[in-house]
Structure formats: C-alpha cells, structure tokens
Scaffold this active site. Structure first.
Site, PDB file in Angstrom:
ATOM      1  N   GLY A 112      50.734   6.708  37.306  1.00 46.39           N
ATOM      2  CA  GLY A 112      49.490   6.290  36.687  1.00 46.39           C
ATOM      3  C   GLY A 112      49.766   5.305  35.569  1.00 46.39           C
ATOM      4  O   GLY A 112      49.057   4.307  35.410  1.00 46.39           O
TER       5      GLY A 112
ATOM      6  N   MET B   2      53.045   4.336  32.194  1.00 46.40           N
ATOM      7  CA  MET B   2      54.318   4.646  31.546  1.00 46.40           C
ATOM      8  C   MET B   2      54.284   4.161  30.109  1.00 46.40           C
ATOM      9  O   MET B   2      53.887   3.037  29.813  1.00 46.40           O
ATOM     10  CB  MET B   2      55.479   3.978  32.300  1.00 46.40           C
ATOM     11  CG  MET B   2      56.848   4.284  31.714  1.00 46.40           C
ATOM     12  SD  MET B   2      57.229   6.053  31.797  1.00 46.40           S
ATOM     13  CE  MET B   2      58.398   6.183  30.452  1.00 46.40           C
TER      14      MET B   2
ATOM     15  N   ASN C 127      56.054   2.877  27.762  1.00 47.56           N
ATOM     16  CA  ASN C 127      57.014   1.960  27.148  1.00 47.56           C
ATOM     17  C   ASN C 127      56.456   1.485  25.800  1.00 47.56           C
ATOM     18  O   ASN C 127      55.375   0.893  25.756  1.00 47.56           O
ATOM     19  CB  ASN C 127      57.241   0.752  28.044  1.00 47.56           C
ATOM     20  CG  ASN C 127      57.481   1.139  29.482  1.00 47.56           C
ATOM     21  OD1 ASN C 127      58.393   1.880  29.800  1.00 47.56           O
ATOM     22  ND2 ASN C 127      56.637   0.635  30.366  1.00 47.56           N
TER      23      ASN C 127
ATOM     24  N   GLU D 225      49.016   7.796  27.238  1.00 51.10           N
ATOM     25  CA  GLU D 225      50.177   6.958  26.934  1.00 51.10           C
ATOM     26  C   GLU D 225      50.236   6.618  25.449  1.00 51.10           C
ATOM     27  O   GLU D 225      51.325   6.522  24.865  1.00 51.10           O
ATOM     28  CB  GLU D 225      50.132   5.676  27.763  1.00 51.10           C
ATOM     29  CG  GLU D 225      50.046   5.887  29.263  1.00 51.10           C
ATOM     30  CD  GLU D 225      51.088   6.847  29.807  1.00 51.10           C
ATOM     31  OE1 GLU D 225      52.226   6.850  29.309  1.00 51.10           O
ATOM     32  OE2 GLU D 225      50.763   7.594  30.745  1.00 51.10           O
TER      33      GLU D 225
ATOM     34  N   GLU E 179      55.122  15.477  27.840  1.00 51.33           N
ATOM     35  CA  GLU E 179      54.070  15.289  28.836  1.00 51.33           C
ATOM     36  C   GLU E 179      52.922  16.282  28.660  1.00 51.33           C
ATOM     37  O   GLU E 179      51.753  15.915  28.785  1.00 51.33           O
ATOM     38  CB  GLU E 179      54.651  15.396  30.245  1.00 51.33           C
ATOM     39  CG  GLU E 179      55.631  14.287  30.585  1.00 51.33           C
ATOM     40  CD  GLU E 179      55.029  12.887  30.477  1.00 51.33           C
ATOM     41  OE1 GLU E 179      53.792  12.746  30.359  1.00 51.33           O
ATOM     42  OE2 GLU E 179      55.807  11.918  30.493  1.00 51.33           O
TER      43      GLU E 179
END
Length: 874
Positions: free
Chosen positions: A280, A282, A284, A315, A337
């Site tokens: 979905g 990430m 970063n 995120e 998570e």
C-alpha cells in the site's frame, strides 16, 4: 532481463545479524547510482559506486549484503581486494578490519520487474520509463552493497545520474545538480540524519509534480515548516487530486505535532504514487511511496478515499515510530506497524473529514487479523523472527491489524493520556536509535504508573483469539442474571489463554422489522474466565446484548440465538454496531458454527441499512466468497445465481452513479466469475452495461465486466485486445492479461499455468509482479472447470519455483496455484485427496524452506476449513 538464481546464503539469520552488530558500527554511506541508460530496454543493469565508513572490532572480519549483477572492484582501507575470493553468494566478505574503516565498491545492479529493489516500469500510455525503489525488509541489497539490517543505522549521501528532464528524488533534499554527459545530469542530495538501510529510497522518471508548504507548531510551541511535494506518472496527472492529499497531509502533521510534541524530523515531505507496487505504501523518510491505485482513474467510493487517508497517516506516523526510533531486529516489527496501524486510524478519525475509520477497521482490518490468528502458523504479536524469510512473511494480519487492535485496547486499559505520554517519552529517549519491546514498556509503565509486564505477557507473547459471550438466566420476562464469559486457546500449544479486556456490553431494543435501537452500554473489565454483569439484571428478555460494543478489544464475539436472529433479520442501529456484530457472525461461518447461507441471507436482508461503502463491500465480498467456498457443490450454483440476481436488480433499481452502485457492480462481476452457467439474461445485462457509454462504468469496472464475459466465452481475444489498444493504460494492460487467462479454454489455462510456474510470458519475457498476479488471477477464474486436473504438478514444482523466483514472486505462485477447490463429495477434511496430498508433501519436505512450508500449512488450513463449512447442517 538479467536473472540470477537465489544465492544459498540470501536468507540472513538473526544470529548472524546480531554477531555482525557486535563487530560493526556504521557511520555513513556515499551512494552514486547511474540511471542514465534506464530508457534503453536492452540495458537491464545500472552502475553503482558505494563507499561505506564504519568502525569495527580490530582484526575482525565481516560481510556486506549484495544481490547485484556483478562486482567490479572492492577496496578496503585503500587496499584493492581480490573480488573473486571475497564474493560469497549474497555477501561480500571483508577483513581484517581496522578500528576505522572505509570500503569502496564498484558494481552493477539489476533493474527489477518484481517490485523489489529498483523497479523499472514502461508506461503503456506513452512509452515513458519510470524508476522507484522498494527495500523493506531487505531489498536494499539489490541496489547497493550495505549492512542490510535495521540496527546498523547511518547517514546517507546519495547522488543520482539520470535524464536531465526527469524528476529525480531521494530521502534528502536536492543540494546540487551538474551536467553528466549528453542529456543527463547528476543530482546530489543532502546528507540524511541517521536511519536504517531499508528506508533509503531512489526515484527517477518524468513524474508530474505538485508543490505545497506546511507550517505549524508542536504542542510545546516549536514552529515547524515542511516543504510538501506530490508526484505521479505524467499520464495519471489528470486523475491526481493533489488538493485532497495535501489537505490530509497538513491535517496529519498538525495532529502528530500535537500528540507527539516532536517536530517532523526529516526536512521535506515528498509523497509519490508509483506503478506496479507490491504494498500500500512505504515510510521512506522524506520520500514516502504509495501504490498508484490511490490515484483514482475510475469512480472511487468514499471508503477508497478514506483508505487512502488512512494509508497517508499510517506512513506519517512512521516518520517518528519506525524511522526516528527503529526496532533492533524484525522480532519487533509489530512495534512500528501495529503502532502506525492504530495511531494512523485514530488520526483519520480525529483529524480528517472521514468519520467511519473505526467502522472500516472493525469490518475489514480485523477480519484479516482473525483469519491469520487462527492458522496453525499463528504467532504472538512479538514474533520469533529467526531469519529474513520469516521477516518477509510477518508483514501479516497479526503484525498489523491484531497489534493495532491490541494497542487500541491498551489505550483503553491505561487511558489515552498515558498512552501518548509514553510515546513522547519514547521518542525523546531513543531518537535516532534502535529499541526492543522492553523500551516501550518502560515508557508505558512510567506514564501509567503500572507494571505493564503482566499485560504484555497476556497480549503480546501468546497467540490466538479469545471468544466473548454473554450468558443470561431469564425469569418472568426479564434477565435475572448475566455473565460475561471468555475462553481462548493458543493454537500453537493448545493451552488456555485468558486476557484482560476493557470493553462495553451494548444493549439494543428490538423494534419489529426496524433495526434494534441502542439503549445503553455497560462498561466491563474482565480478566478471568467470567465476570458477573449485575447491571443487566432486570432488563426485558427481548434485549439484544452485543459484547465488545464499540469494538474496543480484540476478540471474537459469539451472539446468543436471539441476538443472532435480530442481527440477521432486522439489524442493529449504528454502523459500528452492525460492523462489529457481522464480524462475529462471519467468524461463526468460518468456524463451522453457522451455515454461510444464513450469513448471505442476512447481508441481503439488512444491507440497505449499511451506509459505509467499505463495510457494505466487505459484507458482500464475504457473502460471495463464502457461498463460492462454503456451500455444498449441489446447491452452490443456485445460491450464487440468487446473489448475482439480487445484485443486478439492486443496480437496476438505482442505476445512477453512486458509491453503492460501484460496490454492487464490483461484487456482481466477482460473483458471476464463480457461477458455472449463469443465466443468459444476467450476462446480457453485463454486456448492455459495458456497451452503454452513458452508464459510465469507468475503466476499472469496464474491464471487470470484460473479464467475466471472457470467462464465459462472450468476448474473444480479438475484442479484448482491441479494447486495450483503444485505451492503453497500466490498468488495461494488466486487465488484458487477466481477461486472456480467464478464457474457458484448456490450452489457454495450460499456457497461463506454465507462465506462472516459470515467471515468464509466452514470448519469454519476464512477468512483472502485476503481470504474474494477473495471470494467476485469470487462471483461477474458471467457472467451467476447464483448468482442473493439474494438482499433482503443483507438488512437483513449488520447490523449484521457490528456488528460482524472488520470495515475493514465488509467494504469489505458491499461494495462487494451491489446489483449493475441494468438494465434500470427494472426502472430508481428513480424507479429501487434496488435503492428503498437502499433508504428504509437508511430511516428505521437512527440509524445505520454512517460509514455503508456512504457505502450504496455511493454505491447507483454508482447505480443511472449507470442507468443514460445507458439512455444516443446512
């Protein structure tokens, strides 16, 4: 495309990583990648120069991780190394080491088609080439040599050479640009703050870009200014609703600055939507990547917009929890998570216009958790991750959704104020470092004034789902007494597991055919097997009692006979109550305690009450998939056609575009793909909708209709290819693959199966991640059963698939081709030939990779559950 077999030592073990961390302390990386030839399809690798500076135990040896095409040179502390003697599979062995070390490596890495490492995509709309990277958990080593484990953080300085006209980005802000040959330039990016390798990222291509700015302040008054940027493929620019994404981003930053009282630490905030993405999104830092499915090229429901908002804020939460403070090893993957899943949903609920985030969570997200937690392979939230293959598989429903549910319960247990006070302490204490569960529990204990170890032992170190039910004694038309009962078993050990639950018991008043109205909620805190509920005494016996009303805890709820009847016929007042109740009923179906036909009839009877399109879609999907798998073969087709007729009639009643119509059509096309011989009138309706431009199916639904018509022989290859050629997009390209593989022809199915097993199309080209998945999905749409009879081949080939393809690609094949379409008439869960074959392979393949065995064990469990559900009395 360059392909290399998986090295024997690709699967790094936890003990090896821990030993390396005792020797090595990384300081910084200089990474110089050259994408200047990326547009040339004949070039499948790119040059990389890597310099790593690190301290080490004097005299020791260690290794760098690397899965590239070749290594040209390695220099350690100024001394050229013999490359042939130090390359060892997925590793570059270096030593002896000094106290302070510098290693320089010149190499070439491989452009990916699987979404792992640097993925290269050619836009079918205009032929433009796009690159992006995806590295979690350990695909960074596919791009540059590194110490690829989360506890060896470093500062990164990145330079990217690429077409001058391209948009190029990395974690840091652009610092400078200089010419680098004909049509190319070298972009140099600012040094990052310390971070793990798995969140480094690289982006290049003719992306369309939008700019904005965030200004705000933390709870303690620190002013924060963050440049914002959104990117997507140029051909998708007309569909990019940047204003909404920027609005949610600003709302999220305000919320996190208030709750965490810690300024966003990564400078700029880029969000890029990329093609053929495996995830979905990430986290970063400074450059978050998202699936471009969130760029809505077809009519999108409110729940799709809400899900995108949820992903954006999930995120964003990671910028602090995961990036600023990072788990030491993948055992504590859940810590980032689960936290982001819970807090991201909370932020959507409190900071944005979307007010049904918890309803969607109760209906869909937790269904994923309940399913995963009942497999024989279930694991505690704090998992035992012995190697990288296990880490890759633990991005699952327990790590995300169960963990998030448990953290929501934790917030109810200690109070929201203590929960966020603990988070603020945790960030301040461990910024730029690595942690374990004990570090978070210490902050929680300080903030709450409680010893959290007992709570952690109960919730985080055991597996399985508790069940909650209310048992009553009824006398003289009233409830004389009531008990809340809890049971639970850890599937791994068979031992009883009881947990502390803080929850509410909802009381609902039946009103004939109208939904049962909410009356009152009773607070409860249960820690053992039962809890008396004196507050329920004296209530009329017709009251519906809903355990876990508000969905505060993680447990399967078991309604009594009266409550079950009301839920399935009249329904309950309130969207969250309905979602919670139906989640309990669906678990009863999966557990073989209720015939799926009753569930499906309940969805049809009460579906008009459901206003949340996400919950409505989930219920219809469960009804359709449940009827397809859990009904006996002799009644299945009639039940599926009945559901399809209901869906088609519901569309006809309200044909104007709406979220509800979109959900009905999506489910209708899915269900028709399961009906062996649907009535001609149903397929005629689909054809008319497809051919009517005024109906406005949009690209996504139009292709779903074509897939169904293809599966039933109503559309041939020429018509499908003509439709794709008339509008060549990423969606139409993938859907064409699915539609072609769905054709009811044994030779077509054979070719699709071979393509899946080899990972290559008929012309020999490597299938991308999306192409492989579409091939498998189309192969499995087989209402006529023309592709059946190849079960033995599966057991002969899966170990070869695992050895030849990347773990992500192999997982698609092993999962998607598992022989699952078992019928009770051929044997029960103990004797069915498919189940016997699976158990035989497991017994004979004890030395097969653990990750491969886990997939087979889980699919076998699904198969056995299917057969048990078919045997439920009707």
């Amino acid at each position: 495309m360059t392909e290399l077999p998986r090295p024997y030592n690709e699967n790094l073990r936890r003990d090896e990583a821990a030993a390396r961390a005792r020797i090595v302390r990384t300081r910084d990386y200089d990474i110089d990648v050259d994408f200047s030839a990326a547009a040339d399809p004949a070039v499948d690798t790119f040059p990389v120069r890597t310099r790593v500076r690190f301290d080490a135990e004097t005299g020791a040896s260690t290794f760098l991780d690397y899965l590239g095409a070749r290594v040209d040179s390695v220099t350690l502390n100024g001394v050229e190394q013999d490359v042939a003697s130090i390359l060892d599979g997925a590793r570059i062995v270096i030593g002896p080491l000094a106290e302070h070390n510098e290693v320089d490596i010149v190499s070439a890495s491989i452009y990916s088609r699987s979404g792992e490492g640097v993925h290269r995509f050619v836009d079918p709309a205009d032929g433009a080439v796009y690159l992006y990277s995806q590295n979690e958990p350990v695909d960074c080593r596919r791009i540059y040599p590194c110490f690829d484990q989360p506890d060896l953080k470093a500062r990164f300085r990145v330079a990217i050479t690429a077409d001058t006209s391209w948009h190029v980005a990395a974690n840091g802000a652009l610092a400078s640009e200089e010419p680098a040959g004909a049509g190319a330039s070298r972009r140099v990016f600012a040094e990052t703050l310390p971070m793990s390798t798995y969140i480094t990222t690289f982006l290049a291509g003719p992306y369309a870009v939008w700019h904005d700015e965030y200004t705000g302040r933390t709870a303690s008054g620190e002013e924060v200014s963050v440049p914002l940027r959104i990117s997507t493929r140029a051909s998708l620019a007309p569909s990019m609703d940047a204003d909404e994404v920027f609005e949610i981003t600003r709302q999220g930053l305000d919320w996190f600055h208030d709750r965490f009282d810690s300024a966003y630490p990564w400078g700029k905030y880029d969000q890029v939507f990329v093609p053929e993405y495996n995830l979905g999104a990430m986290e970063n830092p400074g450059l978050v990547t998202f699936t471009e499915n969130y760029v809505f090229t077809s009519p999108a429901t409110q729940s799709q917009h809400e899900q995108r908002a949820n992903t954006i804020l999930h995120e964003m939460c990671h910028m602090w929890f995961g990036d600023l403070v990072t788990m030491r090893w993948w055992d504590d993957l859940w810590l980032k998570e689960s936290f982001a899943d819970y807090v991201g949903t909370l932020a959507v609920d409190e900071a944005t216009r979307f007010t049904t985030a918890w309803t969607a969570f109760a209906s869909k997200r937790k269904a994923w958790a309940y399913r995963q937690d009942q497999y024989p392979t279930t694991h505690p939230i704090v998992a035992d991750i012995v190697d990288l293959e296990a880490a890759d598989q633990n991005f699952d429903g327990i790590t995300y959704a169960k963990g998030a549910s448990v953290l929501r319960q934790l917030s109810a247990f200690v109070g929201a104020e203590a929960f966020f006070a603990a988070a603020r302490t945790y960030f301040a204490r461990h910024a730029w470092g690595n942690t374990t569960l004990d570090d978070f529990l210490a902050a929680l204990s300080e903030a709450s004034g409680r010893d959290m170890q007992g709570w952690a032992d109960a919730w985080l170190t055991t597996a399985g789902v508790n069940r909650l039910r209310v048992e009553t004694v009824r006398e003289g038309g009233v409830i004389a007494s009531a008990l809340l009962r809890q049971d639970g078993v850890d599937p791994r050990t068979g031992e009883t597991v009881l947990r502390p639950h803080v929850l509410r018991i909802g009381v609902y008043r039946p009103e004939g055919e109208a939904p049962a109205g909410f009356e009152v909620a009773i607070d409860a805190r249960i820690e053992g097997a039962e809890l008396a509920l004196p507050a329920l005494s004296g209530l009329p016996v017709d009251r519906v009692l809903l355990p876990n009303d508000g969905d505060l805890s993680y447990a399967k709820i078991v309604p009594d006979t009266h409550a079950l009847e009301v839920v399935l016929t009249a329904g309950l007042e309130g969207e969250l109550a309905r979602a919670t109740a139906f989640a309990g009923v669906w678990n009863m179906v999966r557990d073989g305690e209720l015939a799926v036909e009753r569930f499906a009839d309940g969805v049809i009877a009460t579906g008009h009450l459901v206003t949340d399109p996400g919950v409505f879609a989930q219920l219809l999907q469960q009804a359709g998939s449940g009827l397809a798998a859990y009904t006996p073969a002799e009644t299945r087709q009639g039940r599926l056609e009945h559901l399809a007729g209901f869906l088609a009639d519901a569309v006809a009643e309200r044909p104007e575009p709406s979220d509800r119509r979109t959900v009905l059509l999506r489910t209708l096309f899915d269900v028709l793909g399961e009906v062996r011989t649907p009535s001609a009138s149903l397929l005629d309706r689909v054809e008319r909708r497809l051919e009517d431009p005024g109906f406005g199916l949009g690209e996504e639904l139009a292709w779903s209709a074509r897939v169904v018509l293809s599966a039933h022989g109503r559309l041939g290859e020429a018509a499908l290819r003509e439709a794709q050629a008339s509008a060549p997009t990423a969606v139409s390209t993938v859907e064409l693959t699915r539609a072609l593989a769905a054709r009811p022809d044994a030779a077509v199915k054979d070719a699709a199966r071979e393509a899946a097993y080899t990972g290559r199309a008929a012309d020999g080209s490597v299938l991308s991640n999306d192409g492989l998945q579409a091939t498998i999905d189309g192969l499995r749409i087989d209402p006529g059963g023309v592709g059946a009879g190849h079960e033995a081949e599966y057991w002969q080939r899966i170990e070869g698939v695992w050895a030849a393809q990347s773990q992500g690609q192999a997982t698609r094949v092993v999962t998607g081709l598992f022989p699952a379409d078992a019928e009770l008439a051929d044997g029960d869960a103990a004797t069915h030939p498919f189940a016997v074959a699976a158990r035989g392979w497991l017994a004979a393949s004890r030395e097969a990779p653990r990750a491969l065995r886990r997939i087979v064990i889980e699919r076998l469990d699904d198969l056995e559950r299917r057969l048990r559900a078919q045997a439920v009395p009707r």
